[in-house]
Scaffold this motif. Structure first.
Motif, PDB file in Angstrom:
ATOM      1  N   TYR A  27       0.815  -1.217   0.000  1.00 21.69           N
ATOM      2  CA  TYR A  27       0.000   0.000   0.000  1.00 21.69           C
ATOM      3  C   TYR A  27       0.845   1.261   0.000  1.00 21.69           C
ATOM      4  N   LEU A  28       2.004   1.204   0.689  1.00 28.27           N
ATOM      5  CA  LEU A  28       2.892   2.361   0.680  1.00 28.27           C
ATOM      6  C   LEU A  28       3.369   2.639  -0.747  1.00 28.27           C
ATOM      7  N   LEU A  29       3.707   1.569  -1.471  1.00 24.29           N
ATOM      8  CA  LEU A  29       4.148   1.733  -2.861  1.00 24.29           C
ATOM      9  C   LEU A  29       3.036   2.308  -3.719  1.00 24.29           C
ATOM     10  N   LYS A  30       1.795   1.791  -3.533  1.00 23.24           N
ATOM     11  CA  LYS A  30       0.686   2.269  -4.356  1.00 23.24           C
ATOM     12  C   LYS A  30       0.377   3.738  -4.061  1.00 23.24           C
ATOM     13  N   LYS A  31       0.513   4.104  -2.782  1.00 22.08           N
ATOM     14  CA  LYS A  31       0.253   5.490  -2.382  1.00 22.08           C
ATOM     15  C   LYS A  31       1.281   6.415  -3.033  1.00 22.08           C
ATOM     16  N   LEU A  32       2.566   6.033  -2.928  1.00 21.56           N
ATOM     17  CA  LEU A  32       3.637   6.831  -3.541  1.00 21.56           C
ATOM     18  C   LEU A  32       3.395   6.970  -5.035  1.00 21.56           C
ATOM     19  N   ALA A  33       3.077   5.832  -5.679  1.00 19.53           N
ATOM     20  CA  ALA A  33       2.922   5.813  -7.121  1.00 19.53           C
ATOM     21  C   ALA A  33       1.807   6.747  -7.554  1.00 19.53           C
ATOM     22  N   ASP A  34       0.664   6.677  -6.849  1.00 14.19           N
ATOM     23  CA  ASP A  34      -0.470   7.476  -7.289  1.00 14.19           C
ATOM     24  C   ASP A  34      -0.305   8.944  -6.939  1.00 14.19           C
ATOM     25  N   ARG A  35       0.105   9.214  -5.698  1.00 13.96           N
ATOM     26  CA  ARG A  35       0.105  10.603  -5.257  1.00 13.96           C
ATOM     27  C   ARG A  35       1.207  11.417  -5.903  1.00 13.96           C
ATOM     28  N   HIS A  36       2.366  10.797  -6.119  1.00 11.12           N
ATOM     29  CA  HIS A  36       3.494  11.555  -6.657  1.00 11.12           C
ATOM     30  C   HIS A  36       3.817  11.183  -8.101  1.00 11.12           C
ATOM     31  N   ASN A  37       2.889  10.475  -8.750  1.00  9.52           N
ATOM     32  CA  ASN A  37       3.055  10.114 -10.163  1.00  9.52           C
ATOM     33  C   ASN A  37       4.394   9.444 -10.435  1.00  9.52           C
ATOM     34  N   ILE A  38       4.609   8.345  -9.741  1.00  5.62           N
ATOM     35  CA  ILE A  38       5.864   7.615  -9.894  1.00  5.62           C
ATOM     36  C   ILE A  38       5.539   6.244 -10.484  1.00  5.62           C
ATOM     37  N   ALA A  39       6.396   5.773 -11.369  1.00  4.00           N
ATOM     38  CA  ALA A  39       6.274   4.385 -11.814  1.00  4.00           C
ATOM     39  C   ALA A  39       7.089   3.531 -10.850  1.00  4.00           C
ATOM     40  N   VAL A  40       6.469   2.487 -10.306  1.00  7.62           N
ATOM     41  CA  VAL A  40       7.176   1.627  -9.357  1.00  7.62           C
ATOM     42  C   VAL A  40       7.417   0.274 -10.014  1.00  7.62           C
ATOM     43  N   VAL A  41       8.643  -0.212  -9.913  1.00  8.57           N
ATOM     44  CA  VAL A  41       8.974  -1.529 -10.463  1.00  8.57           C
ATOM     45  C   VAL A  41       9.519  -2.386  -9.336  1.00  8.57           C
ATOM     46  N   VAL A  42       8.967  -3.570  -9.158  1.00  4.17           N
ATOM     47  CA  VAL A  42       9.506  -4.490  -8.158  1.00  4.17           C
ATOM     48  C   VAL A  42       9.813  -5.813  -8.855  1.00  4.17           C
ATOM     49  N   THR A  43      10.808  -6.528  -8.349  1.00  2.00           N
ATOM     50  CA  THR A  43      11.086  -7.840  -8.942  1.00  2.00           C
ATOM     51  C   THR A  43      10.779  -8.923  -7.926  1.00  2.00           C
ATOM     52  N   ASN A  44      10.368 -10.065  -8.454  1.00  5.85           N
ATOM     53  CA  ASN A  44       9.954 -11.196  -7.632  1.00  5.85           C
ATOM     54  C   ASN A  44      10.675 -12.419  -8.189  1.00  5.85           C
ATOM     55  N   HIS A  45      11.527 -13.041  -7.388  1.00  6.37           N
ATOM     56  CA  HIS A  45      12.256 -14.200  -7.908  1.00  6.37           C
ATOM     57  C   HIS A  45      11.404 -15.464  -7.797  1.00  6.37           C
ATOM     58  N   MET A  46      11.915 -16.571  -8.288  1.00  7.37           N
ATOM     59  CA  MET A  46      11.118 -17.798  -8.265  1.00  7.37           C
ATOM     60  C   MET A  46      11.814 -18.871  -7.452  1.00  7.37           C
ATOM     61  N   VAL A  47      11.003 -19.674  -6.795  1.00 12.91           N
ATOM     62  CA  VAL A  47      11.531 -20.783  -6.010  1.00 12.91           C
ATOM     63  C   VAL A  47      10.871 -22.060  -6.520  1.00 12.91           C
ATOM     64  N   SER A  48      11.430 -23.208  -6.111  1.00 15.51           N
ATOM     65  CA  SER A  48      10.824 -24.437  -6.620  1.00 15.51           C
ATOM     66  C   SER A  48       9.552 -24.751  -5.849  1.00 15.51           C
ATOM     67  N   GLY A  49       8.525 -25.103  -6.590  1.00 16.43           N
ATOM     68  CA  GLY A  49       7.223 -25.374  -5.989  1.00 16.43           C
ATOM     69  C   GLY A  49       7.021 -26.847  -5.719  1.00 16.43           C
ATOM     70  N   GLU A  50       5.780 -27.281  -5.813  1.00 20.05           N
ATOM     71  CA  GLU A  50       5.439 -28.619  -5.351  1.00 20.05           C
ATOM     72  C   GLU A  50       6.022 -29.742  -6.219  1.00 20.05           C
TER      73      GLU A  50
END
Lengths: 315, 314
Positions: free
Chosen positions: A240-263
């Motif tokens: 939510y902090l990221l979404k607030k920053l992005a909307d209020r201050h017109n910022i593009a936010v990029v986050v990366t999510n790595h992958m782990v082995s699943g089932e």
């Protein structure tokens, strides 16, 4: 929000008498007032001698409450805000921009998900360099010591082309525009984001176009699992902090999510089900080692059909 | 005197047609339209992410904000105002405007072909067609003006928005209240209940008390105004599908229910949507399935999402 007695300093109508009345109902803060039934309060105010005055203050408090949520906006105002303030930031990679109809949009949180060495960090560098060269401030939050100024220099030189002595000036400008924070746990991340938020609110000239967190999953994933409620709460707070920053201050936010082995030996994103509804855009990355071609596919987008994909190479 | 009072002044048929005219029933976009929604209904759209939940809300919103007809063109809308409470903070208004424009152009095109069929003899002059183009933007802005939006970054903002609505909202016309992801702050609110209160008379702030108040405020809104509530709920898979749940045949809804009972029992209608397996993709499009859980219809329908909105997968 906060304690009612602090409101008393601002609004003369909220006097000691009213505070005492509220305290007798266990209301000490605005939050307490919010989870109370106003009708019940009015009804019990009726039984006190100075009921009219109390009811007036309750009404005033209700009009104060109205300022505690984001204002209602109609569709036209929203559309105008989007057209004027939420631009597309070009990634500097053509096929990528075409896929995303112009690039990363300000106001959106974009998630890059993919296995190790699928090009996530390289895309982050590419976007950061392009934005820092041409558009403005970039905040790079680095959780894996992967930020490389030499790589940025390389990319900037390539984008700019070899026009001799002007390159140094451009490189300096790009480097000045990138702010890098090394962050190794979620509390440090929250701290950086809160500081960024207060700087953006207090300093007029300070402007950031892009915030990159590489990788957000390595900070959050260790906290999840094992019936740990706090981990999820922290994850949602960061979201939510990221979404607030992005909307209020017109910022593009990029986050990366790595992958782990699943089932069944399949790879799955480290931040899975409960993270899914945080980002606006989810992009899946893949890498074909034989041909050295990278692939990107839209998993989720607010206005584009999912499933579209594109290929690109990283020079 | 008394007898006149007892005598009915309209029969059931008259009343039904009057009520339906004043408050037309709301339908989800086909093929999910089997159960109509009336005033004071609370629909919960349940599904994992992504399952086109927000898209369904937007399609319903477009249908609500469009006028019935304007300048002789049938738009087929309901002319209700929509209050969109975005707890996920993720709505892109562009999607709404895109759908709305498509619907308006489509209605105008239909009208034009109808006009042409009607008066082939008459010479159509350019002025009238220009007039209609101009009206397009008028209709568009009129519709967009009926769409009201606010976003909430935590439960307290959500509660203050609801309290302020109760305090401010006038009772004319039908309002459709949309809540995009009612469970958005679930994990944060759950953490609150472990905090010390410091005073025995103080109400415990937590998931239960927040939702008790949310339900209470919505109830109050429904009492005084003609309102329909649509809420989405994001769900995740059961953490571990234990043998007992599998054996007891809980396959119908394999998702974990996490909302407090006050909310669960408050909901009057419920529909489950989910993405179908990759194998069953139609070309590039991902298809979804929808199933009514409350009232329980044992039919599940398939749909796809394209530029124009939601449609049958066939």
């Amino acid at each position: 929000m906060g304690a009612l007695k602090y409101l008393a300093e601002e609004y003369a109508a909220i006097d000691a008498n009213f505070l005492q009345f509220c305290a007798s109902h266990g209301i000490f803060s605005v939050e307490d007032f919010l989870i109370h039934d106003v009708y019940m309060l009015v009804a019990s105010a009726d039984q006190v001698s100075n009921s009219d005055q109390l009811k007036q203050v309750i009404n005033q408090l209700l009009s104060v409450i109205e300022t505690y949520h984001q204002p209602w906006m109609n569709g036209l105002v929203l559309l105008e805000d989007r057209e004027q303030n939420k631009h597309c930031l070009s990634t500097g990679c053509n096929s990528f921009d075409v896929l995303l109809q112009g690039g990363l949009r300000e106001g959106h949180v974009t998630e890059l998900v993919g296995p190790s060495s699928s090009g996530k960090t390289q895309v982050c560098f590419q976007v950061a360099s392009n934005v820092a060269m041409k558009l403005g401030g970039v905040v790079f939050i680095d959780s894996g010591n992967s930020f490389s100024p030499t790589r940025i220099k390389q990319i900037v030189t390539r984008i700019f082309g070899s026009v001799g002595n002007q390159v140094n000036g451009i490189i300096q400008q790009a480097m000045r525009n990138i702010e890098c924070h090394a962050v190794f746990d979620i509390y440090a991340l929250l701290n950086v984001l809160h500081q960024l938020k207060s700087t953006l609110e207090s300093q007029d000239g300070y402007k950031v176009r892009l915030v990159i967190i590489d990788s957000v999953s390595s900070l959050i994933a260790p906290l999840l699992g094992g019936g740990n409620a706090q981990g999820h709460a922290l994850m949602v707070s960061v979201g939510y902090l990221l979404k607030k920053l992005a909307d209020r201050h017109n910022i593009a936010v990029v986050v990366t999510n790595h992958m782990v082995s699943g089932e069944v030996g399949n790879l799955k994103p480290a931040l899975g089900e409960s993270w899914k509804n945080i980002p606006h855009v989810r992009l899946q990355f893949s890498h074909d080692h034989a041909t050295n071609v990278y692939g990107v596919c839209i998993l989720k987008h607010p206005f584009m059909a999912s499933g579209r994909s594109a290929n690109f190479i990283i020079p | 005197m008394a007898k006149a009072w007892i005598n009915g002044d309209e029969n059931a048929k008259q009343m039904l047609s009057r009520v339906l005219k004043e408050r037309p029933l709301l339908h989800l976009p086909p093929p999910l339209h089997r159960v109509p929604l009336g005033v004071s209904n609370i629909l919960e759209i349940v599904g994992p992410s992504p399952s086109a939940k927000t898209e369904i809300l937007l399609q319903v919103a477009v249908n609500c904000i469009l006028p019935k007809n304007r300048n002789g063109v049938q738009y087929g809308g309901l002319e209700h105002s929509v209050l969109f409470l975005d707890l996920d903070c993720r709505l892109d208004i562009y999607r709404l405007s895109q759908c709305l424009k498509l619907k308006i152009t489509e209605a105008n095109r239909l009208q034009k072909t109808k006009d042409l069929q009607k008066c082939v003899v008459e010479v159509s002059d350019h002025n009238s067609s220009n007039q209609r183009e101009y009206d397009d933007t008028d209709v568009f802005s009129e519709c967009m003006g009926r769409f009201l939006y606010t976003r909430c970054y935590d439960s307290f903002e959500f509660l203050s928005a609801l309290k302020a609505l109760n305090y401010k909202l006038t009772s004319n016309g039908v309002h459709v209240l949309m809540i995009d992801n009612i469970g958005a702050f679930h994990s944060i609110d759950r953490g609150f209940s472990s905090l010390p209160q410091g005073n025995p008379s103080r109400k415990n702030i937590g998931l239960q008390s927040v939702f008790a108040t949310v339900v209470l405020e919505i109830k109050k809104l429904l009492e005084l105004r003609s309102m329909i509530v649509l809420a989405t709920k994001n769900v995740t898979n059961q953490v571990k599908s234990s043998y007992s749940t599998r054996a007891s045949g809980c396959l119908k809804n394999p998702y974990r229910e996490y909302m407090p009972l006050t909310w669960q029992s408050f909901v009057t209608h419920r529909i489950l949507v989910r993405p179908l397996d990759d194998k069953r993709r139609f070309g590039d499009q991902v298809s979804y399935s929808g199933e009514w859980l409350l009232p329980a219809l044992s039919i599940s329908v398939e749909f796809v999402v394209c530029d124009t909105g939601i449609s049958d997968s066939l």
